[in-house]
Design a protein around this motif. Structure first.
Motif, PDB file in Angstrom:
ATOM      1  N   CYS A   1      -3.510   1.366  -1.259  1.00 34.43           N
ATOM      2  CA  CYS A   1      -3.181  -0.056  -1.463  1.00 34.43           C
ATOM      3  C   CYS A   1      -1.685  -0.332  -1.319  1.00 34.43           C
ATOM      4  O   CYS A   1      -1.299  -1.442  -0.960  1.00 34.43           O
ATOM      5  N   VAL A   2      -0.832   0.661  -1.572  1.00 33.33           N
ATOM      6  CA  VAL A   2       0.607   0.404  -1.478  1.00 33.33           C
ATOM      7  C   VAL A   2       1.149   0.663  -0.079  1.00 33.33           C
ATOM      8  O   VAL A   2       2.321   0.332   0.203  1.00 33.33           O
ATOM      9  N   GLN A   3       0.347   1.234   0.804  1.00 38.72           N
ATOM     10  CA  GLN A   3       0.846   1.619   2.116  1.00 38.72           C
ATOM     11  C   GLN A   3       1.270   0.428   2.973  1.00 38.72           C
ATOM     12  O   GLN A   3       1.962   0.591   3.979  1.00 38.72           O
ATOM     13  N   VAL A   4       0.908  -0.754   2.555  1.00 38.03           N
ATOM     14  CA  VAL A   4       1.253  -1.969   3.289  1.00 38.03           C
ATOM     15  C   VAL A   4       2.671  -2.446   3.001  1.00 38.03           C
ATOM     16  O   VAL A   4       3.207  -3.280   3.737  1.00 38.03           O
ATOM     17  N   TRP A   5       3.324  -1.912   1.943  1.00 33.90           N
ATOM     18  CA  TRP A   5       4.604  -2.504   1.555  1.00 33.90           C
ATOM     19  C   TRP A   5       5.675  -2.450   2.649  1.00 33.90           C
ATOM     20  O   TRP A   5       6.450  -3.424   2.781  1.00 33.90           O
ATOM     21  N   PRO A   6       5.776  -1.380   3.458  1.00 33.75           N
ATOM     22  CA  PRO A   6       6.820  -1.419   4.490  1.00 33.75           C
ATOM     23  C   PRO A   6       6.647  -2.568   5.481  1.00 33.75           C
ATOM     24  O   PRO A   6       7.632  -3.199   5.892  1.00 33.75           O
ATOM     25  N   GLU A   7       5.414  -2.840   5.873  1.00 32.73           N
ATOM     26  CA  GLU A   7       5.183  -3.945   6.794  1.00 32.73           C
ATOM     27  C   GLU A   7       5.485  -5.287   6.125  1.00 32.73           C
ATOM     28  O   GLU A   7       6.056  -6.194   6.768  1.00 32.73           O
ATOM     29  N   LEU A   8       5.144  -5.431   4.859  1.00 28.20           N
ATOM     30  CA  LEU A   8       5.503  -6.654   4.135  1.00 28.20           C
ATOM     31  C   LEU A   8       7.019  -6.813   4.065  1.00 28.20           C
ATOM     32  O   LEU A   8       7.547  -7.925   4.211  1.00 28.20           O
ATOM     33  N   PHE A   9       7.715  -5.704   3.856  1.00 30.78           N
ATOM     34  CA  PHE A   9       9.178  -5.743   3.832  1.00 30.78           C
ATOM     35  C   PHE A   9       9.735  -6.122   5.202  1.00 30.78           C
ATOM     36  O   PHE A   9      10.668  -6.926   5.305  1.00 30.78           O
TER      37      PHE A   9
END
Length: 276
Positions: free
Chosen positions: A255-263
């Motif tokens: 679930c946290v693997q998306v944070w770089p793309e959100l950043f």
């Protein structure tokens, strides 16, 4: 790409490692391109600096088209403000060499993880401004243009990660004035830069309340903030992938693997010099 490593002398005789990953410009594309830069500050409770939150993060930033730098700062037995001054010097170096390194000097983001998030946010807030000035730095000149804070240590209060403050302060760990100065939700000001921040709700090491207190303070001062709270996962997840898992096993959290793309998307909205 250019790579370099140099040392930054600490005021206590220690030395920090400052690494740079500079993307070359191309005559075929935009020979005068200036890119945003991300200064990566890994965590480790002010007792070490984590490999998992260093080069893997820098490589991810490079893949997004951002120059990347890593600061491996002095830790215990070094005490406050050694690491803060090393971080300030890293910021100064990036801005001084902005022309040479093709950096947009108005798009420098400091990216801190855990205790590294505390150090990063110490540059973005104002609690250490007098210390910086005392040691010859203009606080405004070394303040970042944005912050990426990942499960950061923020508060020295009830939800504190006590080990970080013990390591940072040593004999002064119970000094009320020092704890007040270093409780960063109390040091947010109008000059604090736009912030992207994320945390996992079940974090049992650095409570998510640290992030919530900081977000509240940012909102009170009208500082733009994007916050993401993930429903599962512990502390120190870094990218949450096999690339950054402990011993290749622990710390894989989908679930946290998306944070770089959100950043990356936050960077696009925040800085005009981002590659689109």
């Amino acid at each position: 790409m250019q790579y370099f490593e140099q040392t930054i002398a600490g005021i206590d005789g220690t030395a920090a490692s400052f690494r740079g990953y500079i993307i070359d410009n191309s005559e075929e594309v935009l020979p005068d391109r200036r890119r945003p830069a991300v200064l990566v500050i890994p965590g480790g409770g002010y007792e070490m600096t984590s490999d998992r939150e260093a080069e893997p993060i820098a490589l991810k930033m490079l893949a997004f088209g951002f120059h990347a730098f890593i600061l491996r700062y002095s830790v215990a037995p070094s005490r406050y403000p050694v690491a803060l001054l090393e971080a300030a010097e890293a910021m100064r170096l990036i801005r001084v060499h902005a022309d040479e390194w093709h950096v947009d000097p108005h798009a420098i983001v400091v990216a801190g993880f855990s205790a590294g998030g505390h150090l990063a946010a110490s540059l973005g807030t104002v609690g250490g401004d007098d210390v910086l000035a005392e040691h010859g730095y203009d606080p405004a000149a070394v303040r970042p243009d944005g912050m990426l804070l990942s499960y950061p240590v923020i508060s020295s209060g009830q939800c504190a990660h006590r080990g970080s403050f013990d390591a940072l302060l040593g004999d002064d760990k119970d000094d009320p004035a020092m704890l007040e100065r270093l409780s960063l939700e109390k040091q947010v000001a109008d000059v604090t830069p736009p912030t992207f921040i994320w945390h996992t709700v079940p974090d049992d090491c650095v409570p998510v309340r640290n992030t919530l207190l900081f977000v509240d303070a940012l909102m009170e001062h009208g500082v733009p903030v994007e916050v993401h709270l993930f429903p599962s996962g512990g502390h120190g997840l870094s990218l949450g992938t096999t690339e950054t898992a402990w011993q290749g096993v622990n710390g894989i959290e989908e679930c946290v693997q998306v944070w770089p793309e959100l950043f990356r998307r936050w960077m696009l909205r925040t800085f005009d010099s981002c590659v689109r």
